[in-house]
Enzyme design. Sequence first.
Site, PDB file in Angstrom:
ATOM      1  N   HIS A   1      -9.892   2.535   0.273  1.00 57.50           N
ATOM      2  CA  HIS A   1      -9.901   1.314   1.082  1.00 57.50           C
ATOM      3  C   HIS A   1     -11.057   1.318   2.096  1.00 57.50           C
ATOM      4  O   HIS A   1     -10.881   0.940   3.250  1.00 57.50           O
ATOM      5  CB  HIS A   1      -8.559   1.166   1.808  1.00 57.50           C
TER       6      HIS A   1
ATOM      7  N   GLU B   1     -11.169  -2.678  -3.674  1.00 59.61           N
ATOM      8  CA  GLU B   1     -10.026  -1.828  -3.980  1.00 59.61           C
ATOM      9  C   GLU B   1      -9.782  -1.841  -5.490  1.00 59.61           C
ATOM     10  O   GLU B   1      -8.973  -2.621  -5.998  1.00 59.61           O
ATOM     11  CB  GLU B   1      -8.797  -2.308  -3.223  1.00 59.61           C
TER      12      GLU B   1
ATOM     13  N   TYR C   1     -14.412  -0.013   3.931  1.00 58.56           N
ATOM     14  CA  TYR C   1     -15.028  -1.301   4.248  1.00 58.56           C
ATOM     15  C   TYR C   1     -16.547  -1.125   4.228  1.00 58.56           C
ATOM     16  O   TYR C   1     -17.106  -0.430   5.082  1.00 58.56           O
ATOM     17  CB  TYR C   1     -14.606  -1.785   5.632  1.00 58.56           C
TER      18      TYR C   1
ATOM     19  N   HIS D   1       0.805  -1.228   0.000  1.00 59.36           N
ATOM     20  CA  HIS D   1       0.000   0.000   0.000  1.00 59.36           C
ATOM     21  C   HIS D   1       0.835   1.274   0.000  1.00 59.36           C
ATOM     22  O   HIS D   1       0.391   2.316   0.480  1.00 59.36           O
ATOM     23  CB  HIS D   1      -0.953   0.002   1.184  1.00 59.36           C
TER      24      HIS D   1
END
Length: 352
Positions: free
Chosen positions: A176, A308, A178, A102
Amino acid sequence: MKEEVYQKETKTLKTITIENKQRMAVKLLNYGATIVELMVPDRNGNVENVVLTYENIGDYLDNPSCLGVTLGRTSGRIANGSFTLDKKVYKLTKNFGVNQGHGGLNNFSRQAWDYRVKANKDSATVVFHYTSPHMEEGYPGNLNAQVSYTLTEENELQIEFEGFTDQKTLCNLTNHSYFNLSGNYRRKVTEQKLRVKSDQFLELNESQIPTGRFINVDQTPMDFREMKAIGKDLEKDYEQLRRTNGYDHPWMLKDADDQIEMLDEISGRKMTIATTYPSVVIYSYNYPNGELLKYGKVGSKYDGICFETQYEPDGINHKHFHQGILDVGEHYYHRTVYKFSTIQEGGTCILV
């Protein structure tokens, strides 16, 4: 539009909230150009949060699970923290064992971004900007990165990723967040349904680096070509799932519209995703870090799921992947759109 300011240690954290007439709202954070909350109505008009959110805004300074952040310069892992560009070898910061993940230890999620707000007739946009200096985390060139979040009256959240460099470098940006469509994450995502327009995923080795091999999803737990419960095949005895403790793989995408569809039948919330990127890494929150989340909850496995959208991870080390190279004079641009609607109990789709 609403702005709030928080002080945490030596950092100044600012949140910006934009809302549409349908009562959908997104709260953003300047640190990491982060999605903090995404408020979406259910079929009965109840507006609730559909992304995982920390209880305390200061927790975004650490954020080991990267909740909601922008990742760069490169999302995903780079094997052995190394790549070659124009015959020169670049050594990157290693933060995932022998690999970089990342973008390194101080990746884009750990930076304060400048921002401005644009109000349009049928939408509102927050534009974040960060200049990554030459050799930050080992990457060459000064990279000017921009991430724009636009909320429309059609209940779309559009994310645009842009970049310019003064020296050939790598660039592969993603968000990113959720997602959990149940509302305030009252149920696991394993109970929600998913469809992905993809015939192939990338095989991963033991350190979760792509081997370079494309695997057909047919007759595997990775087959989401037809809508199915996320948890249906999630814990099947399958080597690729064992290596990642759940879903954490790149799927190669087809077409350009509604490439991903997620549905919570109980609340009626439906999300479709379309992107200009060639792949998406789907991560089922397999390694929670005991995050203290809003609504008095502690983060646990399968509470959320990430989509992603990006170039294939480690692309620079695979000639048959998109390599994520950005050259001087080129305009890096990709777009991902999340569209929200609801289904009635009979299955008809409506916009709340």
